[in-house]
Scaffold this motif. Structure first.
Motif, PDB file in Angstrom:
ATOM      1  N   TYR A 233       3.295  -2.078   6.844  1.00 30.55           N
ATOM      2  CA  TYR A 233       3.046  -2.797   8.095  1.00 30.55           C
ATOM      3  C   TYR A 233       2.049  -2.041   8.971  1.00 30.55           C
ATOM      4  N   ASN A 234       2.318  -0.773   9.199  1.00 28.58           N
ATOM      5  CA  ASN A 234       1.394   0.093   9.937  1.00 28.58           C
ATOM      6  C   ASN A 234       1.252   1.396   9.167  1.00 28.58           C
ATOM      7  N   GLY A 235       0.050   1.668   8.661  1.00 29.59           N
ATOM      8  CA  GLY A 235      -0.126   2.895   7.901  1.00 29.59           C
ATOM      9  C   GLY A 235      -1.370   2.899   7.048  1.00 29.59           C
ATOM     10  N   GLU A 236      -1.307   3.658   5.950  1.00 25.72           N
ATOM     11  CA  GLU A 236      -2.477   3.865   5.107  1.00 25.72           C
ATOM     12  C   GLU A 236      -2.156   3.606   3.638  1.00 25.72           C
ATOM     13  N   LYS A 237      -3.146   3.093   2.916  1.00 19.47           N
ATOM     14  CA  LYS A 237      -3.112   2.963   1.472  1.00 19.47           C
ATOM     15  C   LYS A 237      -4.232   3.836   0.917  1.00 19.47           C
ATOM     16  N   HIS A 238      -3.893   4.771   0.013  1.00 19.53           N
ATOM     17  CA  HIS A 238      -4.873   5.694  -0.541  1.00 19.53           C
ATOM     18  C   HIS A 238      -5.328   5.225  -1.922  1.00 19.53           C
ATOM     19  N   HIS A 239      -6.623   5.404  -2.196  1.00 17.08           N
ATOM     20  CA  HIS A 239      -7.197   4.997  -3.481  1.00 17.08           C
ATOM     21  C   HIS A 239      -7.852   6.202  -4.148  1.00 17.08           C
ATOM     22  N   TYR A 240      -7.704   6.308  -5.476  1.00 17.28           N
ATOM     23  CA  TYR A 240      -8.195   7.463  -6.221  1.00 17.28           C
ATOM     24  C   TYR A 240      -9.052   7.016  -7.409  1.00 17.28           C
ATOM     25  N   ASP A 241      -9.949   7.919  -7.857  1.00 13.14           N
ATOM     26  CA  ASP A 241     -10.716   7.632  -9.066  1.00 13.14           C
ATOM     27  C   ASP A 241      -9.926   8.122 -10.279  1.00 13.14           C
ATOM     28  N   LYS A 242     -10.520   8.002 -11.473  1.00 13.80           N
ATOM     29  CA  LYS A 242      -9.812   8.357 -12.706  1.00 13.80           C
ATOM     30  C   LYS A 242      -9.481   9.842 -12.784  1.00 13.80           C
ATOM     31  N   GLU A 243     -10.250  10.659 -12.064  1.00 10.13           N
ATOM     32  CA  GLU A 243      -9.989  12.097 -12.059  1.00 10.13           C
ATOM     33  C   GLU A 243      -8.979  12.499 -10.997  1.00 10.13           C
ATOM     34  N   HIS A 245      -9.367  12.010  -7.659  1.00  8.82           N
ATOM     35  CA  HIS A 245      -9.960  12.341  -6.363  1.00  8.82           C
ATOM     36  C   HIS A 245      -9.794  11.170  -5.397  1.00  8.82           C
ATOM     37  N   LEU A 246      -9.430  11.476  -4.167  1.00  5.94           N
ATOM     38  CA  LEU A 246      -9.272  10.454  -3.141  1.00  5.94           C
ATOM     39  C   LEU A 246     -10.647   9.848  -2.824  1.00  5.94           C
ATOM     40  N   THR A 247     -10.781   8.543  -2.982  1.00  4.56           N
ATOM     41  CA  THR A 247     -12.077   7.886  -2.777  1.00  4.56           C
ATOM     42  C   THR A 247     -12.136   7.046  -1.514  1.00  4.56           C
ATOM     43  N   SER A 248     -11.020   6.450  -1.120  1.00  6.45           N
ATOM     44  CA  SER A 248     -11.022   5.614   0.076  1.00  6.45           C
ATOM     45  C   SER A 248      -9.616   5.480   0.639  1.00  6.45           C
ATOM     46  N   ILE A 249      -9.547   5.137   1.923  1.00  7.23           N
ATOM     47  CA  ILE A 249      -8.274   4.922   2.608  1.00  7.23           C
ATOM     48  C   ILE A 249      -8.341   3.583   3.341  1.00  7.23           C
ATOM     49  N   THR A 250      -7.384   2.734   3.070  1.00 10.31           N
ATOM     50  CA  THR A 250      -7.287   1.443   3.750  1.00 10.31           C
ATOM     51  C   THR A 250      -6.219   1.525   4.826  1.00 10.31           C
ATOM     52  N   HIS A 251      -6.573   1.155   6.056  1.00 10.87           N
ATOM     53  CA  HIS A 251      -5.642   1.236   7.181  1.00 10.87           C
ATOM     54  C   HIS A 251      -5.052  -0.148   7.476  1.00 10.87           C
ATOM     55  N   TYR A 252      -3.748  -0.167   7.707  1.00 14.88           N
ATOM     56  CA  TYR A 252      -3.032  -1.409   8.008  1.00 14.88           C
ATOM     57  C   TYR A 252      -2.471  -1.367   9.427  1.00 14.88           C
ATOM     58  N   LYS A 253      -2.508  -2.507  10.099  1.00 15.82           N
ATOM     59  CA  LYS A 253      -1.889  -2.659  11.400  1.00 15.82           C
ATOM     60  C   LYS A 253      -1.265  -4.041  11.470  1.00 15.82           C
ATOM     61  N   GLU A 259      -9.113  -1.552   8.702  1.00 14.70           N
ATOM     62  CA  GLU A 259     -10.237  -0.661   8.444  1.00 14.70           C
ATOM     63  C   GLU A 259     -10.119  -0.101   7.035  1.00 14.70           C
ATOM     64  N   ALA A 260     -11.272   0.072   6.379  1.00  9.56           N
ATOM     65  CA  ALA A 260     -11.325   0.696   5.065  1.00  9.56           C
ATOM     66  C   ALA A 260     -12.391   1.778   5.090  1.00  9.56           C
ATOM     67  N   LYS A 261     -11.989   3.027   4.845  1.00 14.40           N
ATOM     68  CA  LYS A 261     -12.920   4.143   4.865  1.00 14.40           C
ATOM     69  C   LYS A 261     -13.299   4.540   3.446  1.00 14.40           C
ATOM     70  N   ASP A 262     -14.592   4.449   3.133  1.00 17.86           N
ATOM     71  CA  ASP A 262     -15.106   4.872   1.840  1.00 17.86           C
ATOM     72  C   ASP A 262     -15.462   6.348   1.940  1.00 17.86           C
ATOM     73  N   LEU A 263     -14.602   7.209   1.431  1.00 12.33           N
ATOM     74  CA  LEU A 263     -14.804   8.642   1.576  1.00 12.33           C
ATOM     75  C   LEU A 263     -15.973   9.148   0.757  1.00 12.33           C
TER      76      LEU A 263
END
Length: 269
Positions: A233-243, A245-253, A259-263
């Motif tokens: 509901y309120n928070g973050e979803k983390h995305h990783y590559d095959k190795e 490594h954290l690649t992006s964070i999706t923010h929920y409200k 918001e989606a941050k492409d790291l």
């Protein structure tokens, strides 16, 4: 571990707030011989109860103005919220956290800024969710297990100083092996699937409400924040590559992506 780190930051803030609005008991208002005592040097000594609206929200012992021994905190319904062991003002020793329904949420041994030794995290239903072990440096070590909500093992494998090492076995909610992932110093090198396994839809779903951190099978944060019936509901979803490594964070409200941050792109700039 992030759960406890977030807790201690909130704990310090709440202690300040409680200190401003708590009704302080005076010696003699309790069956205990000494209560909320301040010595001649202005230091807190002995057993203390911190109250808010005539309800005990925290209790424990002070030695020379520092928390020492087991301190307990309570929810508004007066059920135990947590019990933490302090040594000379620092959290150090057994620590237990509870859901508002009274069931155990987390249990382990906290050493100043990390877990150490055996650690367990439980679903709100009471069944175990993670069964981990941390080394002296707060890194996961040895056999680690994740569980489905029905109690069946979900993931099982070995960790070495915080990294997955060797074969990580993946099971469905019926206890059937569906996959083996092989790691070398935390890096995925191979995936094998038993030829006899027939994929089936999993009916075990995360349905909890409240603040949670969901960990993937590699020990990384998948989702964290406030959930409503299993939905972030309120928070973050983390995305990783095959190795891994954290690649992006999706923010929920309020249950929606805001918001989606492409790291990777941010690192390239």
């Amino acid at each position: 571990m992030s759960h406890l780190l977030r807790f201690f930051s909130c704990f310090l803030i709440s202690s300040i707030i409680i200190g401003n609005c708590a009704s302080i008991n005076i010696l003699g208002q309790s069956n205990k011989e000494y209560l909320n005592k301040i010595d001649e040097a202005g230091m807190k000594q002995g057993y203390w109860e911190i109250k808010k609206d005539d309800r005990v929200v925290e209790e424990g012992n002070y030695v020379n103005n520092k928390k020492h021994g087991i301190w307990k905190a309570y929810y508004e319904n007066r059920k135990l919220k947590h019990e933490i062991t302090f040594v000379n003002g620092e959290a150090q020793g057994p620590a237990h956290f509870y859901y508002e329904n009274g069931k155990l949420r987390e249990s382990g041994n906290w050493q100043k800024d990390h877990w150490e030794g055996s650690y367990q995290y439980y679903y709100e239903s009471g069944t175990i969710s993670y069964d981990w072990f941390y080394n002296d440096n707060g890194k996961r070590q040895g056999e680690q297990r994740y569980f489905h909500a029905n109690g069946q093992v979900m993931y099982q494998g070995q960790w070495e100083n915080g990294n997955t090492e060797g074969a990580l076995k993946v099971y469905d909610e019926n206890g059937q092996l569906i996959q083996e992932k092989f790691y070398n110093n935390g890096t995925l090198s191979q995936i094998e699937r038993p030829t006899t396994h027939k994929p089936r839809h999993s009916t075990a779903k995360f349905t909890e409400t409240g603040f949670h951190t969901i960990i993937n099978m590699d020990g990384q944060i998948d989702k964290k924040g406030f959930f409503v019936k299993g939905k972030l509901y309120n928070g973050e979803k983390h995305h990783y590559d095959k190795e891994g490594h954290l690649t992006s964070i999706t923010h929920y409200k309020n249950g929606e992506v805001v918001e989606a941050k492409d790291l990777e792109r941010m690192r390239d700039q």
